[in-house]
Design an enzyme around this catalytic site. Structure first.
Site, short mmCIF file in Angstrom:
data_model
loop_
_atom_site.label_atom_id
_atom_site.label_comp_id
_atom_site.label_asym_id
_atom_site.label_seq_id
_atom_site.Cartn_x
_atom_site.Cartn_y
_atom_site.Cartn_z
CG ASP A 43 5.81 3.93 1.64
OD1 ASP A 43 5.81 4.70 2.62
OD2 ASP A 43 4.84 3.78 0.89
CG PHE A 70 -1.85 1.25 1.16
CD1 PHE A 70 -3.02 1.20 0.44
CD2 PHE A 70 -1.50 2.44 1.79
CE1 PHE A 70 -3.85 2.32 0.36
CE2 PHE A 70 -2.32 3.56 1.71
CZ PHE A 70 -3.50 3.51 1.00
CE LYS A 107 0.02 7.25 6.51
NZ LYS A 107 -1.28 7.85 6.16
#
Length: 411
Positions: free
Chosen positions: A236, A151, A265
């Site tokens: 990531d 993802f 984030k």
């Protein structure tokens, strides 16, 4: 008695807000039916004044806790001075942000963007350009290897190499040039590498897939293979980075350094969209003026907020706290005697409880926990992800385990 039987009906205010959302909003999410209005530390409150312990942290965006006062102070101060210049001009927050971020992460260069998906897209562009200009791959032949279960965001290119049918269905045709291998399988990675391979993009832990842990040594093996075959390793760390796993970056658990590392984030502590591509000098050198950019990327407000967010992480010892309290919480969850539980896994404060299919959907467990004042979210039907803010105390971790224990025994 299960908390489900104790759940109070939504108030008129909550019901009205949920009805308005359903009437006017795109239905691309299925949130729990709780309408939040305030947050502080690990807690959030709904519009009816009920308090909850947040075990999702906005998918790890709120590592520093909700509305951290030092980040808030930095944001308000900068908002009163200068918010946006675009990169057409320089601002006095960008250079210090570069310096502090690179020093903290042992990086040579940084490329600021806004969302995590933008950071991923930026890294893909850099990797392809590096493949052509530095490695010597023939034009338009560059390949990037990714993992099944990945993802990395929701853009067209990214969902094109997702293996989740829900993410892909109805959105084609997709961008070519990607090859999928099993996650955690170093032999499969090596077999997939060709002279046209520019990069390998991977999450150190697959968060959205259900906190899937690779075998020990996998990242080290991937690093060695990428070095051997002159392939860029892109990690990531948008969810796993900035303390979530008990290290500043998850790559540190195996002592590796990526060629490109993606952050987002928690880079802003939940106050503002901020992301970054961290790089060695060689990979980032391929970008020239006019070839890539963002109006908001690197804006002074974002940089000031990110600088404060990084300072809070380090000065308040949140990375070490995640390691210590996370180990305690994981042990407590693993000790729960319930036949409903298939596995408890994770690292630091990125944990998951996977249920056996016979126990029913994990959504039911999340709804029951909500009734006990604990907010979690299911992923992939039978798994509950647990990722509270890194300010979590040992007493609060014990309380989380107690709520899971009560509901899992009921299941």
């Amino acid at each position: 008695m299960s908390a489900l039987t104790l759940e109070r009906p939504a108030s008129a205010q909550s019901a009205r807000l949920m009805d308005l959302e359903a009437q006017f909003g795109a239905r691309n999410y299925k949130p729990l039916d709780v309408v939040l209005t305030r947050g502080a530390g690990v807690h959030v409150w709904d519009v009816d004044g009920r308090r909850y312990l947040d075990c999702l942290s906005a998918y790890s965006a709120v590592n520093q806790g909700h509305c951290h006062p030092k980040i808030l102070e930095a944001m308000v101060a900068q908002a009163g001075r200068l918010t946006l210049t675009s990169r057409a001009f320089r601002n006095d927050q960008l250079a210090p942000f570069y310096e502090e971020l690179c020093a903290l992460t042992n990086s040579h260069k940084a490329l600021p963007m806004n969302s995590g998906a933008e950071a991923v897209e930026s890294a893909l562009k850099v990797a392809r350009k590096w493949g052509y200009e530095v490695k010597g791959i023939a034009d338009d032949q560059a390949e990037i290897i990714v993992c099944a279960g990945n993802f990395h965001g929701r853009t067209l290119s990214i969902v094109g190499f997702s293996t989740d049918p829900v993410s892909r269905q109805g959105f084609g045709p997709f961008t070519p040039g990607f090859k999928v291998v099993p996650f955690g399988d170093a032999a499969a990675l090596e077999a997939a590498i060709t002279p046209d391979t520019a990069a390998f993009l991977v999450e150190p832990i697959q968060g959205e897939a259900g906190v899937i842990m690779p075998p020990a040594g996998y990242l080290k093996a991937a690093r060695d293979l990428c070095t051997k075959h002159r392939v860029l390793l892109i990690l990531d760390e948008i969810q796993t980075g900035l303390g979530r796993t008990g290290k500043l970056l998850a790559e540190e658990h195996e002592g590796v350094e990526a060629d490109l590392t993606l952050l987002g984030k928690a880079l802003s502590g939940g106050f503002y969209p901020v992301s970054a591509v961290l790089s060695n000098a060689e990979a980032m050198s391929v970008l020239k003026p006019g070839e890539h950019g963002s109006t908001f990327g690197g804006n002074p407000l974002a940089c000031a907020v990110a600088r404060a967010a990084l300072k809070v992480l380090m000065e308040e010892g949140l990375v070490e706290n995640a390691a210590r309290v996370g180990a305690r919480l994981q042990a407590s969850l693993a000790a729960i005697a319930s036949p409903a539980v298939k596995e408890v896994r994770g690292r630091g404060l990125l944990l998951a409880v996977e249920l056996h299919e016979e126990a029913g959907p994990a959504r039911r467990l999340c709804e029951a926990l909500r009734g006990r004042g604990l907010l979690c979210k299911e992923t992939h039907d039978h798994t509950v992800r647990i990722a509270p803010p890194l300010v979590l105390t040992e007493a609060q971790a014990d309380w989380i385990a107690e709520q899971f224990d009560a509901e899992l025994r009921a299941l």
